[in-house]
Design an enzyme around this catalytic site. Sequence first.
Site, short mmCIF file in Angstrom:
data_model
loop_
_atom_site.label_atom_id
_atom_site.label_comp_id
_atom_site.label_asym_id
_atom_site.label_seq_id
_atom_site.Cartn_x
_atom_site.Cartn_y
_atom_site.Cartn_z
N CYS A 297 0.86 -1.20 0.00
CA CYS A 297 0.00 0.00 0.00
C CYS A 297 0.89 1.25 0.00
O CYS A 297 2.12 1.15 -0.01
CB CYS A 297 -0.89 0.02 1.24
SG CYS A 297 -1.72 -1.55 1.57
N1 GLN Z 1 -0.95 -6.80 3.90
C1 GLN Z 1 -1.78 -5.64 3.95
C2 GLN Z 1 -3.13 -5.84 3.31
O1 GLN Z 1 -3.42 -6.85 2.76
C3 GLN Z 1 -1.08 -4.44 3.35
C4 GLN Z 1 -0.88 -4.65 1.89
C5 GLN Z 1 0.01 -3.66 1.28
O2 GLN Z 1 0.85 -3.01 1.88
N2 GLN Z 1 -0.11 -3.62 0.00
O3 GLN Z 1 -3.91 -4.94 3.36
#
Ligand code: GLN
Length: 230
Positions: A2
């Site tokens: 994210c």
């Molecule tokens: N693992 C977290 C989620 O599934 C964050 C994912 C991310 O950083 N892309 O929301």
Amino acid sequence: MCRHLGWLGRDVSLSSLVLDPPHGLRTQSYAPRRQKHGLLNADGWGVGFFDGATPRRWRSAAPLWGDVSFESVAPALRSHCVVAAVRSATVSMPIEVSATAPFTDGRWLLSHNGIVDRRVLPAAPAAESVCDSAVLAALVFARGVDALGDVVAELGATDPHARLNLLAGNGSRLLATTWGDTLSLLRRDDGVVLASEPYDDDPGWEDMPDRHLVEVAPDGITVTPLKGLR
Ligand code: GLN
């Protein structure tokens, strides 16, 4: 991964941080520039901000780029401390509002860029969702956010594939870790921005080193190596 953003400074509008910059979180939801894992961040978004000492959140499991309600109201919402994120869900994680950062314990707002094997995390009945980031947030809140650097270093040692860029704010401080992904810092006249990637091409953006803890407080900014690197 994210993308997230933190603000500490004078009162500014949420739109000026999240929507207006040419490469802000809205643009990063479909065209991030530094994302190493995942192509876009279409699995939801959250904007948390302090209203006095009270953390408030507006979250959605839909893409930020299409949210006309937030676009309409964001110019009128102002805060001195903001933690916001756009989400690219990890495979097998639920896409739901409760899995979307920022998470809160009523005092802190917290976001996670990355992935952690839930088998290395203790059971967290208080977690909002079974999403790894929600369980991780519950662990950090239980340990105390001031132990953020220790928690990240411990988890990083237990799960070598973990990526643990966390960002937390409590209205008077921002704390962030770098562990496997990018983080940049911008010192403005009216405050400090921490962001997974620069929201514009201002030459003042500073890249933070990996495996460090960054603290932004009214008396200054500190950047400390995480345990094991000293
Ligand atoms: N693992 C977290 C989620 O599934 C964050 C994912 C991310 O950083 N892309 O929301």
